[in-house]
Design a protein around this motif. Structure first.
Motif, PDB file in Angstrom:
ATOM      1  N   MET A   1       0.810  -1.199   0.000  1.00 51.09           N
ATOM      2  CA  MET A   1       0.000   0.000   0.000  1.00 51.09           C
ATOM      3  C   MET A   1       0.851   1.259   0.000  1.00 51.09           C
ATOM      4  N   ILE A   2       2.097   1.165   0.448  1.00 49.12           N
ATOM      5  CA  ILE A   2       2.919   2.371   0.481  1.00 49.12           C
ATOM      6  C   ILE A   2       3.658   2.607  -0.831  1.00 49.12           C
ATOM      7  N   ALA A   3       3.708   1.588  -1.684  1.00 45.07           N
ATOM      8  CA  ALA A   3       4.355   1.757  -2.984  1.00 45.07           C
ATOM      9  C   ALA A   3       3.457   2.587  -3.888  1.00 45.07           C
ATOM     10  N   GLY A   4       4.059   3.459  -4.677  1.00 47.46           N
ATOM     11  CA  GLY A   4       3.276   4.319  -5.547  1.00 47.46           C
ATOM     12  C   GLY A   4       2.880   3.657  -6.848  1.00 47.46           C
ATOM     13  N   ASP A   5       3.289   2.417  -7.045  1.00 44.48           N
ATOM     14  CA  ASP A   5       3.011   1.750  -8.303  1.00 44.48           C
ATOM     15  C   ASP A   5       2.892   0.254  -8.050  1.00 44.48           C
ATOM     16  N   GLN A   6       2.007  -0.401  -8.769  1.00 46.16           N
ATOM     17  CA  GLN A   6       1.802  -1.836  -8.549  1.00 46.16           C
ATOM     18  C   GLN A   6       3.027  -2.655  -8.936  1.00 46.16           C
ATOM     19  N   TYR A   7       3.816  -2.171  -9.867  1.00 44.31           N
ATOM     20  CA  TYR A   7       4.983  -2.939 -10.302  1.00 44.31           C
ATOM     21  C   TYR A   7       6.034  -3.003  -9.206  1.00 44.31           C
ATOM     22  N   VAL A   8       6.186  -1.942  -8.464  1.00 39.49           N
ATOM     23  CA  VAL A   8       7.094  -1.943  -7.315  1.00 39.49           C
ATOM     24  C   VAL A   8       6.563  -2.911  -6.262  1.00 39.49           C
ATOM     25  N   ALA A   9       5.253  -2.902  -6.067  1.00 40.93           N
ATOM     26  CA  ALA A   9       4.633  -3.799  -5.096  1.00 40.93           C
ATOM     27  C   ALA A   9       4.718  -5.259  -5.530  1.00 40.93           C
ATOM     28  N   SER A  32       4.731 -16.554  -7.381  1.00 42.14           N
ATOM     29  CA  SER A  32       4.102 -15.735  -8.413  1.00 42.14           C
ATOM     30  C   SER A  32       2.635 -15.491  -8.098  1.00 42.14           C
ATOM     31  N   ARG A  33       1.945 -16.536  -7.682  1.00 39.37           N
ATOM     32  CA  ARG A  33       0.523 -16.394  -7.352  1.00 39.37           C
ATOM     33  C   ARG A  33       0.331 -15.509  -6.129  1.00 39.37           C
ATOM     34  N   ALA A  34       1.194 -15.652  -5.123  1.00 46.79           N
ATOM     35  CA  ALA A  34       1.084 -14.825  -3.921  1.00 46.79           C
ATOM     36  C   ALA A  34       1.292 -13.350  -4.242  1.00 46.79           C
ATOM     37  N   VAL A  35       2.288 -13.062  -5.076  1.00 46.47           N
ATOM     38  CA  VAL A  35       2.551 -11.673  -5.467  1.00 46.47           C
ATOM     39  C   VAL A  35       1.396 -11.122  -6.290  1.00 46.47           C
ATOM     40  N   GLU A  36       0.885 -11.923  -7.186  1.00 44.74           N
ATOM     41  CA  GLU A  36      -0.239 -11.496  -8.028  1.00 44.74           C
ATOM     42  C   GLU A  36      -1.480 -11.227  -7.175  1.00 44.74           C
ATOM     43  N   ASP A  37      -1.773 -12.134  -6.252  1.00 44.18           N
ATOM     44  CA  ASP A  37      -2.977 -11.996  -5.439  1.00 44.18           C
ATOM     45  C   ASP A  37      -2.889 -10.870  -4.425  1.00 44.18           C
ATOM     46  N   SER A  38      -1.687 -10.500  -4.035  1.00 44.21           N
ATOM     47  CA  SER A  38      -1.573  -9.448  -3.027  1.00 44.21           C
ATOM     48  C   SER A  38      -1.265  -8.083  -3.627  1.00 44.21           C
ATOM     49  N   GLY A  39      -0.463  -8.015  -4.660  1.00 42.97           N
ATOM     50  CA  GLY A  39      -0.049  -6.726  -5.204  1.00 42.97           C
ATOM     51  C   GLY A  39      -0.845  -6.249  -6.395  1.00 42.97           C
ATOM     52  N   THR A  40      -1.005  -7.112  -7.363  1.00 40.82           N
ATOM     53  CA  THR A  40      -1.604  -6.681  -8.623  1.00 40.82           C
ATOM     54  C   THR A  40      -3.105  -6.458  -8.526  1.00 40.82           C
ATOM     55  N   VAL A  41      -3.825  -7.418  -7.971  1.00 39.47           N
ATOM     56  CA  VAL A  41      -5.285  -7.294  -7.976  1.00 39.47           C
ATOM     57  C   VAL A  41      -5.804  -6.285  -6.955  1.00 39.47           C
ATOM     58  N   THR A  42      -5.010  -5.987  -5.939  1.00 34.65           N
ATOM     59  CA  THR A  42      -5.450  -5.001  -4.948  1.00 34.65           C
ATOM     60  C   THR A  42      -5.033  -3.583  -5.325  1.00 34.65           C
ATOM     61  N   SER A  43      -4.241  -3.443  -6.350  1.00 32.26           N
ATOM     62  CA  SER A  43      -3.750  -2.133  -6.776  1.00 32.26           C
ATOM     63  C   SER A  43      -4.852  -1.121  -7.079  1.00 32.26           C
ATOM     64  N   PRO A  44      -5.935  -1.489  -7.749  1.00 37.35           N
ATOM     65  CA  PRO A  44      -6.987  -0.498  -8.031  1.00 37.35           C
ATOM     66  C   PRO A  44      -7.712   0.015  -6.788  1.00 37.35           C
ATOM     67  N   LEU A  45      -7.518  -0.648  -5.660  1.00 35.67           N
ATOM     68  CA  LEU A  45      -8.210  -0.254  -4.437  1.00 35.67           C
ATOM     69  C   LEU A  45      -7.469   0.827  -3.656  1.00 35.67           C
ATOM     70  N   THR A  50      -0.816   4.473  -8.757  1.00 38.08           N
ATOM     71  CA  THR A  50      -1.073   4.914 -10.128  1.00 38.08           C
ATOM     72  C   THR A  50      -2.281   4.215 -10.735  1.00 38.08           C
ATOM     73  N   CYS A  51      -2.459   2.950 -10.420  1.00 32.97           N
ATOM     74  CA  CYS A  51      -3.604   2.197 -10.960  1.00 32.97           C
ATOM     75  C   CYS A  51      -4.918   2.725 -10.388  1.00 32.97           C
ATOM     76  N   GLY A  52      -4.962   2.924  -9.074  1.00 34.74           N
ATOM     77  CA  GLY A  52      -6.168   3.438  -8.437  1.00 34.74           C
ATOM     78  C   GLY A  52      -6.493   4.846  -8.891  1.00 34.74           C
ATOM     79  N   ALA A  53      -5.473   5.694  -9.039  1.00 32.30           N
ATOM     80  CA  ALA A  53      -5.686   7.071  -9.491  1.00 32.30           C
ATOM     81  C   ALA A  53      -6.206   7.090 -10.926  1.00 32.30           C
ATOM     82  N   TYR A  54      -5.646   6.231 -11.762  1.00 33.56           N
ATOM     83  CA  TYR A  54      -6.096   6.172 -13.154  1.00 33.56           C
ATOM     84  C   TYR A  54      -7.549   5.716 -13.243  1.00 33.56           C
ATOM     85  N   MET A  55      -7.876   4.622 -12.545  1.00 33.39           N
ATOM     86  CA  MET A  55      -9.249   4.104 -12.608  1.00 33.39           C
ATOM     87  C   MET A  55     -10.236   5.103 -12.033  1.00 33.39           C
TER      88      MET A  55
END
Length: 109
Positions: A1-9, A32-45, A50-55
């Motif tokens: 949540m403190i990273a400004g971008d999902q790719y860093v997360a 890979s699945r753990a990183v995807e489930d925790s960082g990528t899919v929660t990014s829009p929230l 950047t993902c949340g701001a864009y959406m």
């Protein structure tokens, strides 16, 4: 949540925990699945991500407005933890993969 971008997360935890997942005999797919489930899919929230701001900008609503409708985004990390505890779809390293991964670690180090 403190990273400004999902790719860093995604990249930082994957790098940090790769050795630990290997030490515990877990296949790289689990990390890979753990990183995807925790960082990528929660990014829009996350509104400042950047993902949340864009959406939020494209939809014209705040992230809090669409938060209750993000069932997949909210349930995915929870299911990943549950699957980890019960061992469902958690592949282990084979002897071949374990040897290859140790060699790769030695080369990188």
């Amino acid at each position: 949540m403190i990273a400004g971008d999902q790719y860093v997360a995604d990249v930082l935890p994957a790098r940090m925990f790769a050795t630990e997942f290997q030490r515990r005999g877990l296949a790289p797919q689990v990390l890979s699945r753990a990183v995807e489930d925790s960082g990528t899919v929660t990014s829009p929230l996350v509104p400042w991500n950047t993902c949340g701001a864009y959406m939020s900008g494209v939809l014209g609503v705040s992230t809090a407005a669409y938060f209750p409708y993000c069932f997949f985004n909210l349930l995915s990390p929870i299911l990943d933890v549950i699957y980890g505890f019960i061992g469902f779809k958690v592949p282990s390293l084979t002897d071949e993969q374990s040897g290859e991964t140790e060699l790769e670690t030695a080369i990188v180090s």
